[in-house]
Scaffold this active site. Structure first.
Site, PDB file in Angstrom:
ATOM      1  N   GLY A  38      75.499 -19.136  94.906  1.00 17.98           N
ATOM      2  CA  GLY A  38      76.030 -20.036  95.963  1.00 17.98           C
ATOM      3  C   GLY A  38      75.638 -19.781  97.362  1.00 17.98           C
ATOM      4  N   ASP A  94      78.903 -18.639  99.397  1.00 22.74           N
ATOM      5  CA  ASP A  94      79.170 -19.630  99.887  1.00 22.74           C
ATOM      6  C   ASP A  94      80.536 -20.817 100.469  1.00 22.74           C
ATOM      7  OD1 ASP A  94      79.962 -19.661  97.462  1.00 22.74           O
ATOM      8  OD2 ASP A  94      78.295 -21.310  96.910  1.00 22.74           O
ATOM      9  N   ASP A  97      87.492 -21.229  99.078  1.00 24.97           N
ATOM     10  CA  ASP A  97      88.442 -22.284  99.095  1.00 24.97           C
ATOM     11  C   ASP A  97      89.739 -21.330  98.021  1.00 24.97           C
ATOM     12  OD1 ASP A  97      89.259 -24.429  97.576  1.00 24.97           O
ATOM     13  OD2 ASP A  97      87.987 -24.739  95.740  1.00 24.97           O
ATOM     14  N   LYS A 125      88.023 -23.568 103.157  1.00 30.30           N
ATOM     15  CA  LYS A 125      88.308 -24.950 102.757  1.00 30.30           C
ATOM     16  C   LYS A 125      89.465 -24.930 103.599  1.00 30.30           C
ATOM     17  CE  LYS A 125      85.791 -27.132  99.384  1.00 30.30           C
ATOM     18  NZ  LYS A 125      86.499 -27.793  97.803  1.00 30.30           N
ATOM     19  N   PHE A 146      84.594 -31.792  98.099  1.00 30.13           N
ATOM     20  CA  PHE A 146      83.949 -31.257  97.765  1.00 30.13           C
ATOM     21  C   PHE A 146      82.465 -30.774  98.192  1.00 30.13           C
ATOM     22  CE2 PHE A 146      81.168 -30.736  93.646  1.00 30.13           C
ATOM     23  CZ  PHE A 146      81.107 -29.497  93.271  1.00 30.13           C
ATOM     24  N   ASP A 153      75.932 -26.054  94.552  1.00 30.72           N
ATOM     25  CA  ASP A 153      75.509 -27.186  93.927  1.00 30.72           C
ATOM     26  C   ASP A 153      76.435 -28.010  93.148  1.00 30.72           C
ATOM     27  OD1 ASP A 153      77.328 -24.863  92.278  1.00 30.72           O
ATOM     28  OD2 ASP A 153      76.385 -25.948  91.122  1.00 30.72           O
TER      29      ASP A 153
END
Ligand code: 5GP
Ligand code: MG
Length: 176
Positions: A38, A94, A97, A125, A146, A153
């Site tokens: 990512g 990337d 989370d 996030k 998401f 991806d």
């Protein structure tokens, strides 16, 4: 699919991210370690904005996601080709989370005796991380949705989008 960050917004955010990184390291020599897959788009853009002498390395972290749902995390740090002992290491991912990826990766990198380890992510996030960990450099804080594009991806698709978009349930079907 709904655009969350346009190409222009991404570019501005990455310029600012590079300035924060540059001013932290000054002209110290760095080893940037990208977390595949990512981070590769961010990595390519970010390193071209940094003026400090740097080496680039890659590790792989795969969570064997089933679509948008995370599975067990497998980290492959054997891809590091150069010794990072005594180097200042900047891990690039990337998106941050739950924080689990960096939480598990940092001790593995630490075993290789770098001088320092810092972390930079394009996206964080909000409200998802229960661990005592915050990336040192953050491009954008985003809501808990998401997202795909700019390296991120869904079932290995959409990494090539030049912008970041949120996926709607109708997009989450088998594609490609
Ligand atoms: P964490 O380990 O912090 O929970 O998640 C980090 C990794 O999970 C990222 O490197 C990325 O691979 C994946 N991930 C987390 N959230 C998203 C998301 O919204 N979209 C995509 N495509 N990947 C995500
Ligand atoms: Mg990842």
């Amino acid at each position: 699919m709904k655009t969350l960050l346009t190409e222009d917004q991404l570019h501005q955010g990455i310029v600012q991210l590079s300035e924060k990184i540059q001013s932290h390291y000054q002209n110290k020599s760095l080893t940037i370690v990208g977390v595949m897959i990512g981070s590769v788009v961010l990595l390519a853009d970010l390193i071209r904005l940094l003026k400090t002498p740097l080496r680039v390395e890659l590790v792989q972290a795969r969570s064997y996601r089933n679509g948008a749902r995370p599975g067990p995390l497998v980290i492959n740090a054997d891809l590091l080709s150069n010794n990072i002992q005594g180097r200042d290491v900047l891990l690039i991912d990337d998106i941050f989370d739950t924080g689990k990826t960096l939480w598990e990766l940092i001790p593995q990198i630490d075993e290789l005796n770098p001088t320092s380890i810092r972390t930079a992510v394009l996206l964080r996030k909000l409200g998802q991380c229960k661990l005592d960990l915050t990336p040192d450099f953050i491009g954008f804080d985003i809501p808990n949705e998401f997202v795909v594009g700019y390296g991120l991806d869904y079932n290995d698709l959409y990494r090539n989008l030049p912008y970041v978009a949120t996926l709607e349930p109708s997009d989450m079907k088998d594609k490609g």
